[in-house]
Structures are given as structure tokens and as C-alpha cells.
Design an enzyme around this catalytic site. Structure first.
Site, PDB file in Angstrom:
ATOM      1  CG  ASP A 102      -3.194   0.688  -3.245  1.00  0.00           C
ATOM      2  OD1 ASP A 102      -4.015  -0.195  -3.559  1.00  0.00           O
ATOM      3  OD2 ASP A 102      -3.008   1.042  -2.067  1.00  0.00           O
ATOM      4  CG  ASN A 103      -2.037  -3.285  -3.133  1.00  0.00           C
ATOM      5  OD1 ASN A 103      -1.949  -2.349  -2.340  1.00  0.00           O
ATOM      6  ND2 ASN A 103      -2.955  -4.231  -3.007  1.00  0.00           N
TER       7      ASN A 103
ATOM      8  CB  CYS B  36      -0.921   0.027   1.213  1.00  0.00           C
ATOM      9  SG  CYS B  36      -1.871  -1.450   1.508  1.00  0.00           S
TER      10      CYS B  36
END
Length: 457
Positions: A234-235, A21
Site C-alpha cells: 500500500d505504500n 496507509c
């Protein structure tokens, strides 16, 4: 998000500079790789929202540049980095323009995804029409604890995590942390990951609602057709791949690859691009749209605005970096592995460790679709995948791949790990302008991979 699936949009298979994150969000905001913004994990000690970050990096994030130098109205709502502790759906505290605002457990007033939607609509309603605007809405969903809105809690009742070829199989020829996972997984782990997968889908239904409301508000205000909308994450996340129950800290496609959809004026309709876009490119692209000269910044990424407009040529490789987290004492859930591990499940499957520290070159070009990774551990372990022939990354070909290709990837990794700003945008391994010189190779693999830790210290 069905509301964005309209004619003027382009879809990219985007990659993240780090699968965790805070480092990833820092890369989005700064346009830099982790070795340049120095955020290595989700803690203050790892530079996540630290005083050093706020002083050195925050003033140069792309939203700050839009406001200070390009005359934009700016708005942010949701999870910023990680020290704000706002990944909960109820019973949280927000910082609203610096003032603490506490919320409870009343769905109609407190459900965070809906609250963020309402705050965003208020901004759109009351902002001035005489200045351009930038709005960033960062929902916690689908982050754990996967608390769905009441109306969505019974959706997807029969949905399970995908049973891809790498689901619940042993990660042979991989880093020791992957090899230690129990195969086959216990029934309790499978139930847990299926519940997590289902919960993630349920929470995303509220995100769909949020996006639809924002798009409709822009349309009502007559601003939709001259507004660019970026939808991404974000991931990535894994649920059972290589017998790892749930997490996101590994080097494989399921953790480093995320969707990116862009809608806006002058974008060629209905595109799906295979160009190698990374989250370090989001800031430069948005600045480019605003007319800000990206060369004035120290950003490592590139603007992909030309790709959306006319499909121009593009880079062939990007860098992925991660520094593992562990604990100095044994995890009670997994005492046999000793200290140095973290994120352990009751059946002794640990998702992270100190030496789960790696750097990768991800290459996509006409002649290749490869991933090359080196670990900072005692083995100096190497993983290489031909993602065209092996999309589920079942077979590590580090010991069988052509030596010249291995050396080129090794060299390119070294160059990317020491790059900054313009030097990060130089041609990649398979660009015809690139000339490989074996005399430039280093032999100290661990030096290259430990430089992240040395820089932060």
C-alpha cells in the site's frame, strides 16, 4: 516472493495514489483517488474507517461488488484500514466475523502473519467449489514494530539500508520539511534506520512463507492454473534518503512506488511492463477479470487486464495526493520548530507537518518520465523531476524546465485533482490527442490544493 517468480507472471512498477496507509488502502478498495473517497489520513477525523466511510464508500468497494453482484465468495484477513489497530504481531485483538478474538504472545498460536496464513488456508480448504472466490490477505509485515518470527530473528545480521546517491544527503531545492533534516544524520539515526530496514526484511520472510503455503494449497486443489494472484503493497518507505530516518509520507519515488506482481492464466510469460499502473487500477482490473462492467462504477482507475494479455496502449499519467498531519502544540522531541509538525525524531527531524500537503502528476511516456508536484503552503512550492536523467530525484528542475512543459503539467494537475470516474481516465499531457489551452489555466494554486480539505469538512 520467489514462489511467484514463474513463467506466467508480469511485474509492474506500480504507484500509489497516496503514500500513507489508510488513504492508500481506501484507494485500493474503492478504485478512487483520495479527493473522491475523502480519506485523508489515518484518523477517524480524517475519514479512516469512519461511519461516513462505512456508509458511503464501503458498499461500493470492489470486494463488496464481487460478492453482491458477481456471485463471489469473499474472504478478508489482516489489516483492513487503520482504525482496527492491528499492525501488531502479538497481543492484539481481531474482529472475526464481528466477534472479538484476543491473542497473546505465544508464537505457535499468536504470531499474526502465521495466523493469517492459517486462516487463509482454512478458507481455501472449506469454501465451495461451485462459486468463484476472492481472497484478500493483508499482512501487517513489514509494518513497525518489525517483530520477526523467532526462526528469522538472526537473519540479515549484516544487512544495511541501501546507500543510494540520495542517502544521507541534504534535500536542497526541496520543500522546507525536507530541507530541515539534519545532514549528515546522527549515528543514532543511522543505527535506527539500519535496524528498521533489517527488521522489515526479517518480517517479510514470514510473508514469503504465507504466499508459498497459499500457492501450494491452490496447486493441491487443482485451482492454481485458473486463479489470478496479485502481490503488492500500500505504500513505499524511506530509510535515510535526503537524511529522513524512516517514514513514508513524501512525494518521492521511494515512498510512492511499490512492486506489483501478477500471476495467472493467459498472462504472457516473464513480462516486466513499464506501463503506468496505480493502485486505483487494482479494483477495476479484478472486476474486469470477474466479468463485471467497470463503467457501472464510479471508480477512477482503469483495468490493466488488456496490458497483461496483449500489451495494448495505456495512459501516460496518474495523480498522487497527500494531506499532511501535524499537532497543534510543539513536539517535545522538536520544540524549536513550533506547532504544526509530527513524526519527529529525537535529533529534531520531523517527517510530517500540516503543510506537507501536496498533489503530483506522475508521467511516464516515450517522450517523458516526469514528476510535477505543487504544495498547499505559503510558498506554493513546486518540485519537478526528470526521473530518466535523475532517477534519485536529487535536482528540482522547477526553475529551469521549459515553460510550456511546466504549464502543461500544471494544467494536467488541475484537471486530475477535479476528476471523477470516467474523467480521470482521459488522455494525459503527452498523449497526441491532448491539446493544451493556456486559457483554461487557473492562477490560484492554493485553491486547487486546498480542495481536499474543503471537501472533507
Amino acid at each position: 516472493c520467489k514462489i511467484l517468480s514463474v513463467s506466467s507472471r508480469v511485474f509492474f512498477p506500480q504507484f500509489v495514489a497516496s503514500p500513507l496507509c489508510c488513504p492508500s488502502r481506501a484507494s485500493i478498495l474503492t478504485g478512487k483517488y483520495p479527493h473522491n473517497h475523502h480519506v485523508i489520513n489515518n484518523t477517524l477525523d480524517g475519514n479512516c474507517s469512519s461511519k461516513a466511510w462505512q456508509k458511503s464508500e464501503e458498499p461500493h468497494t470492489f470486494p463488496a461488488l464481487l460478492k453482491a453482484s458477481a456471485g463471489y465468495q469473499t474472504f478478508f484477513a489482516g489489516k483492513y484500514l487503520n482504525q482496527d489497530k492491528n499492525s501488531k504481531y502479538y497481543n492484539y485483538t481481531l474482529s472475526v466475523n464481528g466477534k472479538a478474538q484476543k491473542h497473546g504472545a505465544d508464537y505457535s498460536k499468536d504470531y499474526l502473519t502465521d495466523l493469517l496464513a492459517n486462516m487463509s488456508l482454512d478458507f481455501l480448504q472449506y469454501k465451495t467449489s461451485y462459486q468463484p472466490f476472492f481472497m484478500m490477505v493483508s499482512t501487517p509485515a513489514p509494518h513497525s514494530p518489525w517483530t520477526a518470527a523467532p526462526q528469522y530473528q538472526k537473519r540479515f545480521n549484516n544487512t544495511k539500508a541501501p546507500r543510494d546517491p540520495n542517502f544521507n544527503v541534504h534535500g536542497k531545492d526541496k520543500h522546507w520539511l525536507i530541507r530541515q533534516a539534519k545532514t549528515p544524520m546522527s549515528n543514532s539515526s543511522i543505527r535506527f534506520l539500519d535496524d528498521a530496514f533489517r527488521g522489515r526484511w526479517q518480517t517479510l520472510l514470514s510473508v514469503d512463507d504465507l504466499v508459498e503455503k497459499i500457492v501450494k494449497r491452490l496447486e493441491v486443489r487443482g485451482e492454481l492454473n485458473n486463479t489470478y494472484i496479485f502481490f503488492t503493497s500500500d505504500n513505499g518507505y524511506h530509510t535515510g534518503q535526503f537524511s529522513l530516518p524512516v517514514d513514508k509520507r513524501q512525494l518521492y519515488e521511494f515512498d510512492i512506488r511499490v512492486p506489483l506482481m501478477v500471476r495467472g492464466p493467459n498472462i504472457k510469460p516473464n513480462q516486466t511492463s513499464q506501463m503506468l499502473v496505480a493502485n486505483v487500477d487494482l479494483g477495476p482490473t479484478i472486476l474486469d477479470i470477474a466479468g463485471y462492467n467497470v463503467n457501472k462504477t464510479q471508480m477512477d482507475g482503469m483495468s490493466f487486464l488488456p496490458i497483461m494479455m496483449n500489451g495494448s496502449s495505456w495512459r501516460t499519467d496518474i495523480l498522487v495526493e497527500y494531506e499532511g498531519e501535524g499537532r497543534n502544540k510543539s513536539d517535545p522531541a522538536c520544540p524549536l520548530l513550533g506547532p504544526g509538525v509530527s513524526e519527529c525524531f529525537p535529533d529534531c527531524v520531523c517527517e510530517d507537518s500540516y503543510n506537507n500537503t501536496y498533489a503530483c502528476v506522475r508521467t511516464i511516456a516515450r517522450s517523458s518520465n516526469l514528476q510535477y508536484c505543487e504544495f498547499d503552503d505559503n510558498e506554493v512550492f513546486v518540485e519537478v523531476y526528470n526521473v530518466t536523467a535523475d532517477p534519485y530525484q536529487l535536482t528540482n528542475i522547477a526553475k529551469t524546465i521549459d515553460k510550456e512543459v511546466l504549464e502543461k503539467m500544471n494544467h494536467r494537475l488541475m484537471m486530475l485533482q477535479s476528476c471523477s470516474a470516467q474523467s480521470c481516465r482521459t488522455p494525459g499531457v503527452y498523449d497526441p490527442r491532448y491539446k493544451f489551452d493556456p486559457r483554461q489555466m487557473f492562477t490560484s494554486h492554493s485553491w486547487r490544493l486546498s480542495r481536499l480539505r474543503q471537501t472533507v469538512k
